[in-house]
Design an enzyme around this catalytic site. Structure first.
Site, PDB file in Angstrom:
ATOM      1  N   HIS A 142       0.838  -1.207   0.000  1.00 25.91           N
ATOM      2  CA  HIS A 142       0.000   0.000   0.000  1.00 25.91           C
ATOM      3  C   HIS A 142       0.871   1.254   0.000  1.00 25.91           C
ATOM      4  O   HIS A 142       0.592   2.215  -0.703  1.00 25.91           O
ATOM      5  CB  HIS A 142      -0.860   0.051   1.270  1.00 25.91           C
ATOM      6  CG  HIS A 142      -1.845  -1.063   1.418  1.00 25.91           C
ATOM      7  ND1 HIS A 142      -1.710  -2.056   2.356  1.00 25.91           N
ATOM      8  CD2 HIS A 142      -2.991  -1.330   0.749  1.00 25.91           C
ATOM      9  CE1 HIS A 142      -2.739  -2.881   2.272  1.00 25.91           C
ATOM     10  NE2 HIS A 142      -3.528  -2.483   1.297  1.00 25.91           N
ATOM     11  N   SER A 199      -2.560  -8.195   3.267  1.00 21.46           N
ATOM     12  CA  SER A 199      -3.018  -8.112   4.665  1.00 21.46           C
ATOM     13  C   SER A 199      -3.344  -9.492   5.205  1.00 21.46           C
ATOM     14  O   SER A 199      -3.253  -9.736   6.405  1.00 21.46           O
ATOM     15  CB  SER A 199      -4.266  -7.230   4.756  1.00 21.46           C
ATOM     16  OG  SER A 199      -3.953  -5.955   4.281  1.00 21.46           O
TER      17      SER A 199
END
Ligand code: PAF
Length: 276
Positions: free
Chosen positions: A33, A181
């Site tokens: 990210h 994640s």
């Protein structure tokens, strides 16, 4: 960096901006990210990141409740990278039960869509809502979610959205595992094994570049190899980059896509290739 949680706060903050660059996320931010945020900065303008775990894109038996929510840690990581973080509550994004949806193209029912019915419909719907709220000139999405990026590009193109959709390269751990994640669900042994998915895709890529053209045999061998090591494979698929349809002998630019589970954790990866 300003943290806002309502659409009106966000609109007030952005009202004087003439160029907005947007990175939507579900939070629990990792280096993948953050590299998108740095890439966003290169486009100039006000960089906005959103953090919203979208219930609409999770199936009834998926990990919506378990999905890690780490807003404070995320904001600390974003502090010097973005100008605004938009982190709405579910009630802010869905004040009434959502009854209007984006119907994604039929590719949404294949590959990841085959195992996750409704996922891309929920994903496309929230992405369009976020684009309408943030009104960016440019929006960035990671290439790790290759099919997602493809569907968003189709949506933006076919609905004439005034936004440039940009893909960011996958960031990998030193052993090759694509950052995600969901990697934190893996136990130690699974984490060691997890890098085999990328190695499998690289092996296919090497065979293709060498001239191996029995595409289905390559896919089947990869499924067998993964299964023998304890993976439960959703798919390994060699496709055209352009439409994600199965590769043919006319393909110039291709991508090898895979999704497979280790224990309860579903991992995705892909590797692009070009035939000269
Ligand atoms: O890739 C994600 O994190 C999500 O699917 C997205 C694009 C933020 C939509 O919820």
């Amino acid at each position: 960096m300003l943290l806002v949680s309502t659409i009106s706060q966000l609109s007030n903050r952005l009202s004087a901006e003439n160029r907005v660059i947007f990175v939507p996320t579900m939070g629990n931010l990792h280096e993948g990210h953050l590299s998108l945020m740095r890439q966003a900065r290169e486009y100039g303008g006000c960089v906005v990141a959103s953090i919203f775990v979208n219930p609409l894109q999770f199936g009834p038996n998926e990990d919506f409740d378990q999905y890690p929510r780490t807003l404070d840690a995320d904001c600390a990581k974003l502090h010097d990278l973005v100008d605004v973080v938009f982190s709405p509550a579910v009630s802010e994004m869905y004040p009434v039960q959502q009854a209007v949806f984006i119907e994604p193209p039929s590719i949404a029912n294949q590959l990841c869509g085959a195992a996750r019915p409704g996922h891309f419909r929920g994903m496309a719907t929230i992405v369009l809502k976020l684009l309408n709220i943030v009104r960016p000139q440019v929006a960035l999405f990671g290439k790790k979610d290759y099919q997602q990026l493809h569907i968003i590009r189709q949506m933006a193109g076919q609905l004439n959205l005034a936004v440039e959709i940009v893909g960011g390269e996958t960031v990998r751990a030193p052993d090759g595992l694509a950052l995600s994640s969901r990697n934190q669900y893996l136990d130690e042994a699974q984490r060691r094994e997890s890098a085999f998915l990328y190695r499998t895709l690289q092996h296919i890529r090497r065979e293709l570049i060498k001239g191996m053209s029995c595409f289905e045999a390559l896919e089947a061998q990869a499924v067998d190899d993964l299964t023998a090591r304890g993976w439960v494979v959703d798919y390994v698929s060699i496709c055209n980059q352009m439409d994600l349809q199965p590769v043919t002998h006319n393909t110039q630019e291709g991508v090898i896509l895979a999704a497979a589970r280790l224990g309860g954790t579903r991992l995705l990866d892909n590797v692009e290739f070009t035939f000269n």
